[in-house]
Design a protein around this motif. Structure first.
Motif, PDB file in Angstrom:
ATOM      1  N   PHE A 208       0.770  -1.210  -0.052  1.00  0.00           N
ATOM      2  CA  PHE A 208       0.177   0.287   0.002  1.00  0.00           C
ATOM      3  C   PHE A 208       1.010   1.152   0.079  1.00  0.00           C
ATOM      4  N   ALA A 209       1.961   1.264   0.928  1.00  0.00           N
ATOM      5  CA  ALA A 209       2.845   2.306   0.880  1.00  0.00           C
ATOM      6  C   ALA A 209       3.617   2.659  -0.678  1.00  0.00           C
ATOM      7  N   GLU A 210       3.932   1.485  -1.016  1.00  0.00           N
ATOM      8  CA  GLU A 210       4.630   1.740  -2.228  1.00  0.00           C
ATOM      9  C   GLU A 210       3.753   2.241  -3.590  1.00  0.00           C
ATOM     10  N   LYS A 211       2.398   1.715  -3.446  1.00  0.00           N
ATOM     11  CA  LYS A 211       1.493   2.166  -4.305  1.00  0.00           C
ATOM     12  C   LYS A 211       1.273   3.653  -4.142  1.00  0.00           C
ATOM     13  N   HIS A 212       1.301   4.088  -2.949  1.00  0.00           N
ATOM     14  CA  HIS A 212       0.599   5.483  -2.729  1.00  0.00           C
ATOM     15  C   HIS A 212       1.783   6.353  -2.320  1.00  0.00           C
ATOM     16  N   LYS A 213       3.032   6.077  -2.515  1.00  0.00           N
ATOM     17  CA  LYS A 213       4.174   6.775  -2.033  1.00  0.00           C
ATOM     18  C   LYS A 213       4.288   8.196  -2.662  1.00  0.00           C
ATOM     19  N   ASN A 214       3.707   8.326  -3.996  1.00  0.00           N
ATOM     20  CA  ASN A 214       3.789   9.511  -4.804  1.00  0.00           C
ATOM     21  C   ASN A 214       2.374  10.428  -4.389  1.00  0.00           C
ATOM     22  N   ASP A 215       1.544   9.690  -3.770  1.00  0.00           N
ATOM     23  CA  ASP A 215       0.173  10.515  -3.297  1.00  0.00           C
ATOM     24  C   ASP A 215       0.585  11.266  -1.981  1.00  0.00           C
ATOM     25  N   GLU A 216       0.310  12.888  -2.590  1.00  0.00           N
ATOM     26  CA  GLU A 216       0.665  13.715  -1.346  1.00  0.00           C
ATOM     27  C   GLU A 216      -0.226  13.766  -0.328  1.00  0.00           C
ATOM     28  N   SER A 217      -1.491  13.194  -0.599  1.00  0.00           N
ATOM     29  CA  SER A 217      -2.715  13.277   0.300  1.00  0.00           C
ATOM     30  C   SER A 217      -2.434  12.233   1.377  1.00  0.00           C
ATOM     31  N   THR A 218      -1.503  11.376   1.203  1.00  0.00           N
ATOM     32  CA  THR A 218      -1.463  10.093   2.044  1.00  0.00           C
ATOM     33  C   THR A 218      -0.169  10.220   2.822  1.00  0.00           C
ATOM     34  N   SER A 219      -0.521  10.531   4.363  1.00  0.00           N
ATOM     35  CA  SER A 219       0.959  10.635   5.060  1.00  0.00           C
ATOM     36  C   SER A 219       1.103   9.629   6.085  1.00  0.00           C
ATOM     37  N   PHE A 220       2.276   8.803   6.120  1.00  0.00           N
ATOM     38  CA  PHE A 220       2.408   7.830   7.152  1.00  0.00           C
ATOM     39  C   PHE A 220       3.108   8.284   8.252  1.00  0.00           C
TER      40      PHE A 220
END
Length: 56
Positions: free
Chosen positions: A44-56
């Motif tokens: 999930f993190a790999e898939k969304h790493k370029n998504d700025e709206s998702t913060s981990f």
């Protein structure tokens, strides 16, 4: 809401996928579930790493 109607609409009357899933997880231990969850988190993190709206 009619529950039977909802269930049929969701699974289209075919529960074979659920049966396969249940058979797969029937012998899982807590460690197996934890490993699956960690794998999911990494994917999930790999898939969304370029998504700025998702913060981990």
């Amino acid at each position: 809401m009619d529950t039977d109607e909802f269930i049929c609409r969701e699974c289209d009357g075919d529960l074979s996928d659920f049966a396969k899933r249940d058979a797969k997880y029937a012998s899982y231990t807590q460690e197996d579930f934890d490993a699956e969850f960690e794998k999911f988190k990494k994917e999930f993190a790999e898939k969304h790493k370029n998504d700025e709206s998702t913060s981990f």
